[in-house]
Design an enzyme around this catalytic site. Structure first.
Site, PDB file in Angstrom:
ATOM      1  N   TYR A 115       0.825  -1.219   0.000  1.00 35.51           N
ATOM      2  CA  TYR A 115       0.000   0.000   0.000  1.00 35.51           C
ATOM      3  C   TYR A 115       0.855   1.262   0.000  1.00 35.51           C
ATOM      4  O   TYR A 115       0.429   2.311  -0.467  1.00 35.51           O
ATOM      5  CB  TYR A 115      -0.905   0.033   1.238  1.00 35.51           C
ATOM      6  CG  TYR A 115      -2.236  -0.643   1.063  1.00 35.51           C
ATOM      7  CD1 TYR A 115      -2.316  -1.966   0.650  1.00 35.51           C
ATOM      8  CD2 TYR A 115      -3.422   0.037   1.330  1.00 35.51           C
ATOM      9  CE1 TYR A 115      -3.539  -2.588   0.507  1.00 35.51           C
ATOM     10  CE2 TYR A 115      -4.646  -0.583   1.192  1.00 35.51           C
ATOM     11  CZ  TYR A 115      -4.703  -1.889   0.780  1.00 35.51           C
ATOM     12  OH  TYR A 115      -5.917  -2.505   0.654  1.00 35.51           O
ATOM     13  N   ASP A 151      -3.223 -18.189   0.212  1.00 37.70           N
ATOM     14  CA  ASP A 151      -4.266 -18.844  -0.593  1.00 37.70           C
ATOM     15  C   ASP A 151      -4.962 -19.929   0.237  1.00 37.70           C
ATOM     16  O   ASP A 151      -6.189 -20.043   0.250  1.00 37.70           O
ATOM     17  CB  ASP A 151      -3.699 -19.407  -1.912  1.00 37.70           C
ATOM     18  CG  ASP A 151      -2.427 -20.218  -1.727  1.00 37.70           C
ATOM     19  OD1 ASP A 151      -1.843 -20.217  -0.613  1.00 37.70           O
ATOM     20  OD2 ASP A 151      -1.996 -20.877  -2.703  1.00 37.70           O
ATOM     21  N   LYS A 200       3.108 -15.511   2.149  1.00 37.04           N
ATOM     22  CA  LYS A 200       3.266 -16.201   0.860  1.00 37.04           C
ATOM     23  C   LYS A 200       4.749 -16.538   0.726  1.00 37.04           C
ATOM     24  O   LYS A 200       5.414 -16.181  -0.254  1.00 37.04           O
ATOM     25  CB  LYS A 200       2.754 -15.289  -0.271  1.00 37.04           C
ATOM     26  CG  LYS A 200       2.612 -15.951  -1.624  1.00 37.04           C
ATOM     27  CD  LYS A 200       1.494 -16.978  -1.712  1.00 37.04           C
ATOM     28  CE  LYS A 200       1.543 -17.699  -3.051  1.00 37.04           C
ATOM     29  NZ  LYS A 200       0.576 -18.828  -3.128  1.00 37.04           N
ATOM     30  N   ASP A 238     -12.225  -8.998   4.785  1.00 38.50           N
ATOM     31  CA  ASP A 238     -13.540  -8.941   4.137  1.00 38.50           C
ATOM     32  C   ASP A 238     -14.183 -10.325   4.129  1.00 38.50           C
ATOM     33  O   ASP A 238     -15.374 -10.475   4.406  1.00 38.50           O
ATOM     34  CB  ASP A 238     -13.424  -8.437   2.689  1.00 38.50           C
ATOM     35  CG  ASP A 238     -13.687  -6.935   2.584  1.00 38.50           C
ATOM     36  OD1 ASP A 238     -13.508  -6.238   3.596  1.00 38.50           O
ATOM     37  OD2 ASP A 238     -14.066  -6.465   1.495  1.00 38.50           O
ATOM     38  N   ASP A 297      -6.383  -6.943   4.124  1.00 36.65           N
ATOM     39  CA  ASP A 297      -7.529  -6.272   3.501  1.00 36.65           C
ATOM     40  C   ASP A 297      -8.485  -7.322   2.942  1.00 36.65           C
ATOM     41  O   ASP A 297      -9.695  -7.280   3.180  1.00 36.65           O
ATOM     42  CB  ASP A 297      -7.023  -5.355   2.376  1.00 36.65           C
ATOM     43  CG  ASP A 297      -8.152  -4.653   1.650  1.00 36.65           C
ATOM     44  OD1 ASP A 297      -9.082  -4.172   2.317  1.00 36.65           O
ATOM     45  OD2 ASP A 297      -8.113  -4.604   0.397  1.00 36.65           O
TER      46      ASP A 297
HETATM   47  C1  IPM Z   1     -10.323  -1.160   4.127  1.00 37.58           C
HETATM   48  C2  IPM Z   1     -10.600  -0.523   2.792  1.00 37.58           C
HETATM   49  C3  IPM Z   1      -9.438   0.403   2.455  1.00 37.58           C
HETATM   50  C4  IPM Z   1      -8.199  -0.451   2.340  1.00 37.58           C
HETATM   51  C5  IPM Z   1      -9.655   1.258   1.193  1.00 37.58           C
HETATM   52  C6  IPM Z   1     -10.930   2.045   1.255  1.00 37.58           C
HETATM   53  C7  IPM Z   1      -8.479   2.164   0.947  1.00 37.58           C
HETATM   54  O1  IPM Z   1     -10.812  -1.505   1.834  1.00 37.58           O
HETATM   55  O2  IPM Z   1     -10.148  -0.410   5.108  1.00 37.58           O
HETATM   56  O3  IPM Z   1     -10.273  -2.383   4.191  1.00 37.58           O
HETATM   57  O4  IPM Z   1      -7.937  -1.035   1.281  1.00 37.58           O
HETATM   58  O5  IPM Z   1      -7.467  -0.529   3.315  1.00 37.58           O
HETATM   59 MG    MG Z   2     -10.928  -3.475   2.588  1.00 37.47          MG
END
Ligand code: IPM
Ligand code: MG
Length: 357
Positions: free
Chosen positions: A140, A223, A191, A251, A247
């Site tokens: 990032y 993975d 990884k 999710d 990230d």
């Molecule tokens: C998160 C989001 C952010 C990230 C984006 C909005 C920059 O997806 O906080 O997980 O990728 O960190």
């Molecule tokens: Mg995210």
């Protein structure tokens, strides 16, 4: 001494959900907790008022604050802006400017919402995972980065995935410390079969692990970790991983619970100053309609009390109040189920206040 809390609603539903969390903070304040709340724009809202997603005044405010409560950033109207002016840049700027390197993302399945998961109840019942995501390094922020032209005139995009030993050391310590307070199991996700940066990551995590003999440490390729998360998520207690892997995996883990509208997060610096925000985004499709679920933001206040303000008893009170609201069958549309009562954002906030009172 009064604690300074910066309130950054951001964009979209951020505005509505943060308003409900502010009600909770004000309730605590009237109950004797000495808080000073100051609101400021960030993300698209920052761009609208100051021409950039992290306005100077907002940055000065958050630097002078003890804690930050953030809603969400982003919206379709900002998507065509140059990259450095997009709302997401405001969020990334807050993380890096404040040195918020440790991102704690719990994935907890509320027993009252067991049916919300797309996985079988026996796979997710009792789920309680903590993902510790490194937040200010890796791909990032790595340099060099950009889009350049090759000799043949073709363009190529490039980013750099880089981690220093000290960056891995400090994030793994956070993860081990959390594991010590929970189930004493830590899985480091990397990884290492392909990437040198992961090879070093693994080595450093192992070394830190020697100081935490009580924690059972394991390593998993990313993975496989993605696969195991949907196959048998209860094998995990605490997971620690790089920025981008975290990230993605967070999710996936959030969705195991079926209700991303319920999950808070904390981003901490080296001194436990923190920024607290729901895991979900700004949901422009439902913004302004008063139907967004404010519980993740309210639970983020609980995390703030626990991790930054040293008020664990108040944090427990909020968690319990949310539990009782769910017990009563009150639901925003995202978690609505048969036999429950559907309510809006403000009603949900009020319901939590009733339980707190
Ligand atoms: C998160 C989001 C952010 C990230 C984006 C909005 C920059 O997806 O906080 O997980 O990728 O960190
Ligand atoms: Mg995210």
């Amino acid at each position: 001494m009064s604690k300074k809390i910066a309130i950054l609603p951001g964009d979209g539903i951020g505005i509505e959900i943060v308003a409900e969390a502010v009600k909770v903070l004000e309730h605590l304040s009237s109950g004797g907790l000495d808080l000073e709340l100051t609101e400021a724009p960030v993300g698209g809202a920052g761009y609208d008022v100051a021409g950039k997603p992290l306005p100077d005044e907002t940055l000065a405010l958050v630097k002078a604050s003890d804690s930050i409560l953030l809603g969400a950033v982003g919206g379709p109207q900002y998507e065509t802006l140059p990259r450095e002016l997009r709302p997401e840049r405001g969020l990334l700027g807050l993380r890096s400017e404040l040195g918020l390197f440790a991102n704690l993302r719990p994935a907890i399945l509320y027993p009252q919402l067991a049916d919300a998961s797309s996985l079988k109840p026996e796979v997710v019942a009792g789920l309680d995972i903590m993902i510790v995501r490194e937040l200010t390094g890796g791909i990032y922020f790595g340099e060099p980065r950009g889009i350049r032209e090759k000799d043949n005139g073709e363009r190529e995009g490039y980013n750099t995935l880089v981690y220093s030993e000290s960056e891995v050391d400090r994030i793994s310590r956070v993860a081990f410390d959390i594991a010590m307070k929970r189930g004493k199991k830590l899985c480091s996700v990397d990884k290492a079969n392909v990437l040198e940066v992961s090879e070093l990551w693994r080595e450093v995590v192992e070394k830190v692990g020697e100081e935490y003999k009580d924690v059972e440490l394991s390593h998993m390729y990313v993975d496989n970790a993605a696969m195991q998360l949907v196959k048998w998520p209860k094998q995990f207690d605490v997971m620690v991983t790089k920025n981008m892997f975290g990230d993605i995996l967070s999710d996936a883990a959030a969705m195991l619970t079926g209700s991303i509208g319920m999950l808070p997060s904390a981003s901490l610096d080296a001194n436990s100053k923190g920024m607290y925000e729901p895991i979900h985004g700004s949901a422009p499709d439902i913004a302004g309609k008063g139907v967004a679920n404010p519980l993740a933001t309210i639970l983020s206040v609980a995390m703030m009390l626990r991790y930054s303000l040293d008020e664990p008893a108040l944090a427990d009170k909020i968690d319990a109040a949310v539990g009782r609201v769910l017990d009563k069958g009150l639901r925003t549309p995202d978690i609505m189920a048969e036999g429950c009562k559907e309510i809006g954002t403000a009603e949900m906030g009020d319901a939590v206040l009733v339980e707190l009172a």
